[in-house]
Design an enzyme around this catalytic site. Structure first.
Site, short mmCIF file in Angstrom:
data_model
loop_
_atom_site.label_atom_id
_atom_site.label_comp_id
_atom_site.label_asym_id
_atom_site.label_seq_id
_atom_site.Cartn_x
_atom_site.Cartn_y
_atom_site.Cartn_z
N TYR A 47 -5.11 3.47 -1.25
CA TYR A 47 -5.25 4.45 -0.16
C TYR A 47 -6.68 5.01 -0.10
CZ TYR A 47 -4.36 8.55 2.77
OH TYR A 47 -4.40 9.50 3.77
N1 NAD Z 1 -0.51 13.96 5.50
C1 NAD Z 1 -1.59 14.10 4.72
O1 NAD Z 1 -1.56 14.76 3.66
C2 NAD Z 1 -2.90 13.46 5.13
C3 NAD Z 1 -4.07 13.88 4.51
C4 NAD Z 1 -5.28 13.30 4.88
C5 NAD Z 1 -5.31 12.31 5.85
N2 NAD Z 1 -4.14 11.93 6.44
C6 NAD Z 1 -4.19 10.86 7.44
O2 NAD Z 1 -3.81 11.41 8.69
C7 NAD Z 1 -3.20 10.39 9.48
C8 NAD Z 1 -1.87 10.89 10.02
O3 NAD Z 1 -1.06 11.24 8.92
P1 NAD Z 1 0.31 12.07 9.08
O4 NAD Z 1 0.40 12.91 7.86
O5 NAD Z 1 0.40 12.67 10.42
O6 NAD Z 1 1.34 10.85 8.89
P2 NAD Z 1 2.73 10.49 9.55
O7 NAD Z 1 3.40 9.59 8.57
O8 NAD Z 1 3.45 11.71 10.01
O9 NAD Z 1 2.29 9.66 10.83
C9 NAD Z 1 1.74 8.38 10.73
C10 NAD Z 1 2.23 7.57 11.92
O10 NAD Z 1 1.59 6.28 11.86
C11 NAD Z 1 2.54 5.33 12.31
N3 NAD Z 1 2.20 4.00 11.83
C12 NAD Z 1 2.17 3.55 10.55
N4 NAD Z 1 1.87 2.25 10.52
C13 NAD Z 1 1.69 1.86 11.82
C14 NAD Z 1 1.38 0.62 12.43
N5 NAD Z 1 1.18 -0.49 11.70
N6 NAD Z 1 1.27 0.57 13.77
C15 NAD Z 1 1.49 1.69 14.53
N7 NAD Z 1 1.80 2.89 14.00
C16 NAD Z 1 1.90 2.96 12.65
C17 NAD Z 1 3.86 5.83 11.71
O11 NAD Z 1 4.99 5.24 12.36
C18 NAD Z 1 3.75 7.32 11.93
O12 NAD Z 1 4.32 7.72 13.16
C19 NAD Z 1 -3.09 9.15 8.57
O13 NAD Z 1 -4.15 8.27 8.85
C20 NAD Z 1 -3.22 9.73 7.19
O14 NAD Z 1 -3.72 8.77 6.27
C21 NAD Z 1 -2.93 12.47 6.12
#
Ligand code: NAD
Length: 273
Positions: free
Chosen positions: A154
């Site tokens: 990651y």
């Molecule tokens: N949640 C955290 O703690 C955090 C922290 C830092 C960064 N982020 C980043 O923020 C972004 C959003 O995270 P979130 O927490 O809202 O996650 P989340 O899991 O709520 O949403 C992620 C979405 O991406 C979609 N997805 C995954 N693989 C896919 C694919 N191959 N094609 C199309 N859609 C796909 C999923 O279906 C989901 O709806 C991500 O890139 C994550 O890495 C999250």
């Protein structure tokens, strides 16, 4: 010179817009008058987010797209039409130590978090350059600034996402294009993606509230920000690079960074679909 993209009357694409901060950014962009296209694998491409926007009087559509499939991305881009803002938000995490991660989930992490933004951005950038404006947003992570235990895949995938955006910014500037980039590096957010993580000093490094992050990104698109690191304390991470490696590691350990994932459970079946 790039000064941000006004959302009123603009068209915005958000990958991963069915859930978490992607969904909240979609709702907020629509509230500010943008027409929103949501791409996702889940929830029929983000149909419920789009329906919520339309019910509130906004404009939105949802497309079921696996963004790791470059030919489906090209096809969905034709269906979606030109956009002014691309938000590369979809992401996955497995949260396993290197020797416990499967080859499939390691590959999937890089396919979604690192490679997919190439296919999505390449599909829309020519239109943005031709129209002389727009923003490419990459939701990376604070794990793209510092390596974290149980995140060898990651964290590396997010370092690459940071490098992708920085190189793209350089390229657009060198070629004299007024298209901007915004890279977002948040610490953990309470969306459920990182369910179970713990933070040692919640006042300095709080688990972020998903609405705050979504709002900061949407504000950043409109004001022309090029980098957002949250919470503010995490902005010290790049400065820590001046330390010798052992001291750098001791500071990270003091802040409990490498135990944040000890009780991680994440989202069920997220890394392999
Ligand atoms: N949640 C955290 O703690 C955090 C922290 C830092 C960064 N982020 C980043 O923020 C972004 C959003 O995270 P979130 O927490 O809202 O996650 P989340 O899991 O709520 O949403 C992620 C979405 O991406 C979609 N997805 C995954 N693989 C896919 C694919 N191959 N094609 C199309 N859609 C796909 C999923 O279906 C989901 O709806 C991500 O890139 C994550 O890495 C999250």
């Amino acid at each position: 010179m790039y000064r941000g993209t006004r959302l009123r009357g603009a068209r915005i694409l958000i990958t991963g817009g069915a859930s978490g901060i992607g969904r909240l950014m979609a709702l907020e962009a629509a509230r500010r008058g943008a027409e929103v296209a949501v791409w996702d694998l889940a929830d029929d491409g983000g149909a419920s987010a789009a329906a919520e926007i339309v019910a509130a009087g906004g404009l939105a559509s949802a497309y079921r797209v696996d963004i790791t499939d470059s030919s489906r991305v090209a096809e969905a881009a034709r269906e979606t039409g030109d956009v002014d803002v691309v938000v590369n938000c979809a992401g996955v995490v497995a949260g396993k130590p290197l020797l416990e991660a499967t080859e499939e989930s390691i590959r999937r992490t890089f396919e979604v978090n690192t490679l997919a933004p190439y296919w999505v951005t390449r599909a829309f950038l020519p239109g943005m350059i031709a129209r002389g404006g727009g923003t490419v947003v990459t939701i990376a992570s604070a794990a793209g600034l510092i390596g974290v235990a149980r995140q060898t895949d990651y964290s590396a995938s997010k370092f690459a996402a940071v490098g992708f955006t920085e190189s793209l910014r350089a390229e657009l500037r060198a070629d004299g294009h007024d298209v901007g980039t915004l890279v977002v590096c948040p610490y953990y957010i309470n969306t459920g993606m990182f369910e179970g993580v713990e933070t040692r000093f919640p006042r300095l490094l709080p688990i972020l509230e998903e609405h705050d992050v979504a709002l900061a990104v949407i504000d950043g698109i409109e004001s022309g920000r090029e980098q957002i690191i949250l919470p503010p304390f995490a902005r010290l991470v790049p400065l820590m690079r001046f330390l010798p490696t052992r001291a750098f590691d001791r500071v990270a350990d003091f802040f409990g960074i490498n135990h944040t994932m000890d009780h991680f459970v994440g989202r069920a079946q997220q890394s392999v679909r």
